[in-house]
Design an enzyme around this catalytic site. Structure first.
Site, PDB file in Angstrom:
ATOM      1  N   GLY B 321       0.842  -1.184   0.000  1.00  5.34           N
ATOM      2  CA  GLY B 321       0.000   0.000   0.000  1.00  5.34           C
ATOM      3  C   GLY B 321       0.877   1.234   0.000  1.00  5.34           C
ATOM      4  O   GLY B 321       2.098   1.140  -0.146  1.00  5.34           O
ATOM      5  N   ASP B 322       0.248   2.385   0.133  1.00  2.00           N
ATOM      6  CA  ASP B 322       0.957   3.670   0.107  1.00  2.00           C
ATOM      7  C   ASP B 322       1.862   3.769  -1.127  1.00  2.00           C
ATOM      8  O   ASP B 322       1.356   3.826  -2.226  1.00  2.00           O
ATOM      9  CB  ASP B 322       1.731   3.894   1.410  1.00  2.00           C
TER      10      ASP B 322
END
Lengths: 727, 727
Positions: B321-322
């Protein structure tokens, strides 16, 4: 003779009734009570000569032009009408595929035309690639009606074949529906493009007129070609399209077309992937040309028949329906036929205006209910259906009157329902009163509204009609627009995209674009045309009004928009690709001119999914289920209104009326000649200094009515009634 | 130290917990009770050295690679990451139009890149014609961020501009959401494609590892490029796409791409009409190439960082993620990074398998609830959310296990909820037990199911995800498929259309094609490709199974079909053009294998309108509102099943399972390792001679369970429980 007393009609004329044998005295009574001036026969009844001979009574005689001449047809088998038909889709599973192209059709109706070279007139199409299969790669087994095709496995194929229509579709429908005696021969329809038929039809009419001197008016039902009506192998309707040209084709027509237009038509120009050029299809150039071509032919041939009628000193009128294909009653050639009038069936406002907006000397509407036992049975009150039909049609009649009204069916049956006879007597008087007034002046219109689609004025009041008078799931949410407008105090036009290209008429206040995506009604790929979108935007920007219903201007072609006029409407529709962009504009405005009258949730019909506001300036009028269903938007000096669907109701009629006033910047004009209650409408005749308040419902209503200056007064109006006021 | 007695964990390991300062004794207790072997810090907490030094405890340290080095960033302002962004659509109303292209963006985040020639790197597009406006016809007023454009009135225009991202989107999100102190500087993200940054990031990591000897595992969050996350002028999320590459662009990247791929990218290749290459878009060749290009770069650069970690004798894992863009964790280059594991957030079965199906030595799921005050407050029982999360994920875990589980947040807060601690102690033991078994054998799969779309195996379990873990209106009716399959006793694959072209793997029993028309998931224009439709038809005809959901194979291109596999499915969708063709096949079959378990109406979610049966052979399983919503069809030796939508529920999971058995001709296999009650599932491990019955609900359930031979027995199983049986 009946001994009962009755009041005679206050005025007379403009009324057609059916009559029959052994019904003389009652007919006289009805003539006097209703002011009847025309008698007609009906399916299954005969008008006796004693009635035909009555003074001041005209007699209509139904005349079926091109069907039922079976002896002639059998002598001229290649002059029977034809269809271009498509087989079912068949998926090849090997390199040899058989298609039983006749399998789904009714073999008593459809017979392949083997009189013409199948290799010249038929096509086999690989529907997976869209390519026409080489004529060397298929053979027709004529014995068994099978196409043997060299195929690519797992491609789909269809056969487009030319076929005779050996049983007139309407005759067949009545025959099967009414379980007629099998001894009755199937009426064979003939194609007047062939010379022997053309000559025969004219001669036959001439002789008919000779033999029927008591006839005053020939009612053609209709001229030559039946609208598309094809039955399946079970004898059930397979395909029906009121605007279809499927049953007009022939090798002769195609050859003459080629000579006239300089290019060859293909079977596919009629088959159209199996859609048969439905009115919902954006019409191709070939289909438009073909309509024009047949229209010229049909109107010329029809004129010859009408001339014969006139030669005999009779009048000629036509029934709008059945074999009316090619007549194009709203087209420019129609008047050339020289008809004395048009008669058609009236179910509501739209079907009334289908007739009354035809440019012809006389228009007549046949009203409901038919005098048939399905309505006229003991314990039922046919007055209810009668009133309902009358109030639906009346508001349209006031906008654009018919010249005559009439009824059909078994008069002797209806006569037994005295309350009903009282009611139609009232209607007859009301109609004549109305006719007298409304033909003397143009009713006040608050705005000029143009419905924009690919058909324009060529097809007035026809948008979204598949089979005349029938409900369709993908239609009803739009037909509320035409039905509402048919009786609204607006001038209504039908324009096409060429009318936009040529410059939008400055008289137009509001343009409506409505329909499902990619249909002829919303427009489809035409919205790739920068001239079209530019002119529409300019029109609104400079102060015009725009109303979009459903998927207006929808066309996804690669510019980040689905609704091509999203900027005008302030809304677009999410089709999946911009879900990652947050949609923050979801708040309904607290109140709005358009929705002021709403007392309940709007019925959007089939509605639309995933419409969203593209800007914080868009005024959201209805938001639910994470979607906008109704919005208004300012665009330059103009305004727009979007609604997800508009099925017909009195509430939606009011909503549309308010929306038109709003987008036309005519809010101030709303409460002039206006009733607060949605069941009631007002029609005004300024030159006559009169206005009428009409109750479109079967309820008694008390409501505030505004005169032309906006002065309110309370009016109570009975069920289905109409009240005139002087100014 | 707490004096209370507690049972120690039955087994140990595989558990990550957060901890914090002043929480030593409780941490020791939790380590013993849960068998914790990893401690980590959390946002806003610090792990004290005394905990880091514990024997047999590893320490994770979150490491933000490319953001927050603000001094460096300010010295190297052209190495800050960039976006390609599109202005709003602006309709020209005269021949000169101004577009304030920055107007809708957040000026603290987005700054136009004026360091590079705007004429080279920007585009102005006439969206009405699709043409790029000549660079001589526009100028940028850099002072005011305005494009002055020579325009054609009533055409729409957009500006595509290159812009720096001066505030890391995740940092910004946390900052705004948590109302952080304004003195905290905005973290600036850096682009490692630029040499100084690349060098700096490696050096910084090296130094960090030197300075943090007590860290055992570096948890990268993540590497370099943030998935698309852009804020609007109000600081609210404007655009979020978990798969977006919007924030990876730079002039250097574009130049290197040109060198490598032999053609120039345009801004429009990223902007994509404003859709920014949403995963719902059928990916263009340029976008596919660009992903490949960035993926090679990111994985190579990431490998260098991982190598540094390894050099220090530490392990390197990554958070899914991110800043994970370019990593493409299901792609072929991912393994080259050399990571020791992946950790990600688990909300349900799909999000678990997003992680567990990554090819990496260790996978870890961070479970819900977070130990935050929004759940852990007095009067609330966080056990309920915990159980719900666990049962949703557990069925997926059994199919494809994670190696570790963990939690996040404030441990000291959660510790006060003793019932919750008891519960997660049970989960920890249950997880280890499960892990021991399920990693020793492959669970029994009844069939191999392949989800077919444009992304295939490159994006496993990702279909219909926009922003990870969030509900979307146009997604939820399809995500029931992946969620159901994530824990179903089926082998699941993700294939693309090239996999079909190259020959469908004979191991595949069932192909699922699902999605809205024209999206990457249903396929769109690929269905014009005769090879694709041919191979799919052949697959089913020869005995394969096909399941279509929503608008499978939808593409209207001129062959009389909307669903291109209508012949396979026995249904098509009416889009208006064939309304004139009667649709007689409307009768539901009396009973069917697929629907046998149904006790209530099926929830089709957003559903589909106007789907109809094209043949009397189609078995209609649900017909309402004049539409088919569920149908089965025989096609050669194969079978198909159509359903209008399949949002996630236990009932729909069962429906899908039965449909798979049916179309795979495996009805006889259904009642082996099977529970009658839809809340209960069975997973079997044949080599181990074991099967487990799992209760996916929070209810106590008594139901008939079938063993591998189909022998039934009654089993009672408590809320959220799991029972093992030997065979």
């Amino acid at each position: 003779m009946s001994e009962k007393k009755y009041k005679k009609a206050k005025t007379t004329g403009r009324i057609t009734l059916p009559s029959e044998e052994n019904f003389y005295d009652e007919t006289i009574e009805l003539i006097e009570r209703l002011g009847v001036d025309v008698l007609r026969d009906s399916d299954g009844t005969k008008l006796p000569d004693e009635l035909k001979k009555l003074d001041e009574i005209s007699v209509y005689t139904k005349y079926l032009t091109a069907r039922g001449h079976n002896d002639f047809a059998k002598e001229h088998p290649t002059e029977v009408t034809r269809f271009y038909l498509m087989s079912e889709f068949v998926t090849a599973t090997s390199e040899e595929t058989q298609i039983k192209f006749m399998e789904e059709y009714f073999d008593q109706q459809i017979k392949p035309d083997y009189d013409h070279d199948v290799k010249e007139w038929w096509e086999v199409i690989d529907r997976t690639t869209g390519e026409v299969v080489d004529i060397n790669d298929w053979e027709i087994d004529k014995e068994n009606n099978i196409a043997n095709i060299k195929t690519i496995p797992f491609h789909e194929y269809t056969v487009s074949f030319l076929a005779y229509c050996y049983w007139d579709p309407v005759h067949m429908y009545n025959y099967i529906t009414n379980d007629w005696d099998p001894s009755i021969p199937h009426a064979i329809p003939l194609d007047p493009r062939y010379d022997a038929t053309a000559e025969f039809l004219e001669k036959y009419l001439d002789e008919f007129l000779e033999k029927n001197p008591l006839t005053d008016v020939i009612r053609f039902t209709t001229f030559f070609y039946q609208f598309s009506l094809i039955f399946n192998k079970h004898g059930l309707e397979k395909h029906v399209e009121w605007f279809g040209y499927t049953n007009t084709v022939s090798p002769k027509a195609f050859k003459e077309f080629e000579k006239e237009y300089g290019y060859k038509l293909r079977p596919e120009d009629i088959i159209d992937e199996g859609y048969y050029n439905s009115i919902f299809r954006v019409p191709s150039k070939a289909f438009r040309d073909y309509i024009e071509f047949q229209n010229k032919f049909v109107t010329e041939k029809a004129k010859r028949l009408v001339d014969i009628v006139h030669k005999h000193g009779k009048k000629a009128i036509m029934f709008l329906g059945d074999h009316y294909t090619g007549v194009e009653p709203w087209g420019k050639n129609f008047a050339n036929i020289g008809l004395d009038g048009v008669v058609g069936s009236v179910g509501d406002g739209v079907t009334l205006r289908l007739i009354s907006d035809i440019d012809t000397p006389m228009t007549e509407g046949r009203f409901l209910p038919y005098f048939f036992p399905d309505t006229f049975y003991e314990g039922n009150d046919p007055t209810i259906e009668g009133k309902d039909n009358w109030v639906k049609a009346r508001r349209a009649l006031i906008r654009k009157p018919l010249d005559r009204i009439g009824y059909g069916g078994y008069m002797a049956l209806a006569y037994k329902f005295t309350k009903f006879i009282d009611y139609i007597q009232k209607v007859a008087d009301e109609f004549r009163d109305l006719h007298d007034i409304v033909t003397k002046d143009k009713p006040v219109a608050k705005a000029t509204v143009a419905i924009l689609n690919h058909w324009g004025a060529q097809r007035k009041w026809t948008p979204w009609i598949v089979a005349h008078g029938k409900w369709y799931k993908l239609s009803y949410s739009y037909m509320g627009i035409t039905e509402a407008l048919s009786g609204m105090d607006m001038d209504v036009r039908f324009i096409n995209f060429e009318d936009v290209r040529n410059g939008i008429d400055p008289d137009i206040d509001v343009i409506i674009n409505a329909g499902d995506a990619y249909t002829a009604f919303s427009g489809g790929a035409i919205f790739e045309d920068e001239e079209i979108v530019t002119k529409l935007r300019e029109f609104v920007y400079n102060g015009g009004g725009f109303i979009g219903v459903g998927e207006p201007s929808a066309h996804h072609y690669g510019n980040g928009r689905y609704f091509q006029l999203a900027d005008v409407m302030g809304v677009d529709k999410e089709i999946g690709f911009s879900q990652s962009t947050n949609k923050y504009f979801v708040d309904e405005v607290e109140s709005h001119f358009i929705t002021e009258d709403l007392t309940k949730d709007v019925d959007f019909g089939e509605s639309q999914k995933n419409v969203y506001s593209i800007s914080e300036n868009t005024e959201i009028l209805e938001y639910s289920n994470h979607e906008v269903h109704m919005a208004a938007n300012d665009y330059g000096k103009g305004r727009s209104f979007y609604i997800a669907g508009l099925p017909y109701s009195q509430e939606n009629t009011r909503l549309l009326k308010r929306a038109i006033h709003y987008v036309a910047h005519k809010e101030d004009e709303l409460k002039k000649y206006y009733a607060e209650d949605v069941r009631v409408e007002v029609a005004a005749f300024k030159n006559l200094k009169k206005y009428c308040v009409i109750n479109n419902s079967l309820d008694d209503v008390t409501t505030t009515v505004y005169d032309g200056k906006g002065n309110p007064k309370e009016v109570t109006i009975e069920s289905a009634d109409l009240i005139w006021f002087e100014e």
